[in-house]
Design an enzyme around this catalytic site. Structure first.
Site: not given
Ligand code: GDP
Ligand code: IMO
Ligand code: MG
Length: 422
Positions: A12-13, A302, A16, A300, A221, A236, A38, A40-41
């Site tokens: 995840g994260d 990472r 996306k 939290r 995720q 998840t 759950n 966070g995009h």
């Molecule tokens: P998602 O859950 O897959 O949408 O990703 P998140 O938003 O949770 O986490 C990605 C984080 O990286 C966010 O804070 C974005 O703003 C940041 N981000 C995305 N692409 C880049 C990149 O190419 N470089 C840097 N430094 N940050 C990025």
């Molecule tokens: P995005 O879409 C990162 C992780 C939680 C935990 C496990 C189960 O932003 O990438 P849950 O609440 O789903 O039952 O938790 O999955 N988790 C994520 N980790 N990015 C996410 O979403 C997540 N959604 C759940 O930290 O380990």
């Molecule tokens: Mg995220």
């Protein structure tokens, strides 16, 4: 028309939200198919930053239709909070967003059950986001769930039965919560949700396809958190893999077109569970600091580590990835050398397989060391600006993963996205 799917290949994260926003102008419809708040995009453009949890990341472009599919679970309170904030910032959400009648509702008691389950697990806890995801999907599969469409038929009775069932379970776990306030806010938010276009999304999506409209599905995720294929039980509760787009939206498998697999140039994980390439040293801390690796939902820390090609190859196989998207390569700009895990050594044997029981303690990652590029990539505008060591990093990954990397992201902003020519 085909349905393209964008999903995470790690824990995840991966970024996306950013890329869905960038790709949205190429599509008529953007749809979420699993997960819930759950997720966070994060999206950044024109100096502003938005974090989306339940609402698809296609809402900021040119009026594309955004759909929340049947595979998603929704917490009315969090949905309302997110939607109201977006409306305040000028997004005409009610015009562009449609929600499936079959999406399941997260009840206040689901959140309490999530917390109680975690407490009961003690040291073995999953480290969930605490949003009630597991208990809601559990109710769905055990045929006890409440769906959004239920709010129009006999809802009070259905809600009250579900609540009582949950309270009985909670009491048996030694909990005796007072949910009066929470329940009030929740019921109020349920009423707010009725103002949206609540649809038979499987019909609507297929009608769009029939009329020649293109659809992009946004995963939440990542593959290593998939309930079937991830590092179980530290996963998840939904199918985050490509197949989840079929069941979570009602599109047939032969409708799937491109599968965009998105990954970070390194690797992160939030919550508990195995992470073979995790770094516990200064290098891990440096990645976290430069990459701002703190959860978008929970804040939290990472956990950070090197890229893991064993896990990535597994994810590419499971999803049928046709194109790769590499994110956050700029975070590695100041590293002299970059490690890439090319295989695992388990009990003295080298393997390329992601094992049944991923036990980070017994897995020794085998690394190949590549030279860093040591220059600022955040202002790069095209491939022509890539230093040679960066090009070599990309080429090495492409040859190992046998899949082209078609997009490289060099910063959080919409503009910091480079499409590669192939
Ligand atoms: P998602 O859950 O897959 O949408 O990703 P998140 O938003 O949770 O986490 C990605 C984080 O990286 C966010 O804070 C974005 O703003 C940041 N981000 C995305 N692409 C880049 C990149 O190419 N470089 C840097 N430094 N940050 C990025
Ligand atoms: P995005 O879409 C990162 C992780 C939680 C935990 C496990 C189960 O932003 O990438 P849950 O609440 O789903 O039952 O938790 O999955 N988790 C994520 N980790 N990015 C996410 O979403 C997540 N959604 C759940 O930290 O380990
Ligand atoms: Mg995220």
């Amino acid at each position: 028309m085909k349905v393209d799917v964008l999903l995470g290949l790690q824990w995840g994260d991966e970024g996306k939200g950013k890329v869905v926003d960038v790709l949205t102008p190429n599509y008529d419809v953007v749809a979420r198919f699993q997960g819930g708040p759950n997720a966070g995009h994060t999206l950044e453009f024109e100096g502003k930053k938005y974090v989306l949890r339940s609402i698809p990341s296609g809402i900021f472009q040119d009026g594309q239709v955004n759909i929340i599919g049947n595979g998603v679970v929704l917490d009315p309170i969090l949905f309302k909070e997110e939607a109201v904030a977006l409306e305040k910032s000028g997004v005409e959400l009610k015009k562009v967003l449609k929600i499936s009648k079959k999406a399941h509702l997260i009840l206040p008691t689901h959140r309490l059950l999530d917390a109680a389950n975690e407490r009961q697990k003690g040291k073995g806890k999953i480290g969930t986001t605490g949003k009630g995801i597991g208990p809601t999907y559990t109710d769905k599969v055990s045929r006890n769930g409440l769906r959004l469409g239920d709010v129009f038929h006999n809802f009070d009775e259905k809600y009250s039965n579900a609540k009582e069932r949950h309270l009985t379970i909670l009491r048996s776990m030694g909990e005796n919560p007072d949910i009066t306030e929470l329940e009030k806010a929740w019921l109020d938010a349920v009423n707010y949700m009725k103002e949206y276009d609540i649809i038979d999304s499987e019909y609507v999506v297929n009608e769009y396809l029939k009329s020649g409209k293109s659809v992009l599905c946004e995963g939440a995720q990542g593959t290593l958190l998939d309930v079937d294929f991830g590092s179980y039980p530290f996963v998840t509760s939904s199918n985050t893999v490509c197949a989840g787009a079929c069941s979570g939206l009602g599109v047939a498998p032969n409708r799937i077109g491109e599968v965009y697999g998105i990954f970070k140039a390194y690797c992160t994980r939030v919550g508990s569970g195995p992470f073979p390439t995790e770094l516990f040293d200064e290098t891990g801390k440096k990645i976290r600091d430069i990459g701002h690796e703190y959860g978008a939902v929970t804040g939290r820390e990472r956990r950070c580590g090197w890229i893991d090609l064993v896990a990535l190859k597994y994810a590419i196989m499971l999803n049928g990835v046709t194109q790769l998207i590499m994110m956050k390569s700029d975070v590695l700009d100041s590293f002299n050398e970059i490690k890439v895990c090319v295989s695992y050594e388990i009990d003295g044997e080298e393997t390329n397989r992601f094992p049944f029981d991923v036990d980070a303690q017994s897995i020794k990652p085998v690394y190949k060391i590549l030279p860093g590029w040591n220059c600022d990539m955040t202002t790069a505008k095209s491939e022509a600006d890539f230093p040679v060591n960066f090009v070599n990093y990309i080429k090495f990954l492409e040859s190992e993963l046998e899949t082209p990397i078609t997009i490289v992201s060099v910063g959080p902003d919409r503009e910091q996205t480079i499409k590669r020519k192939h």
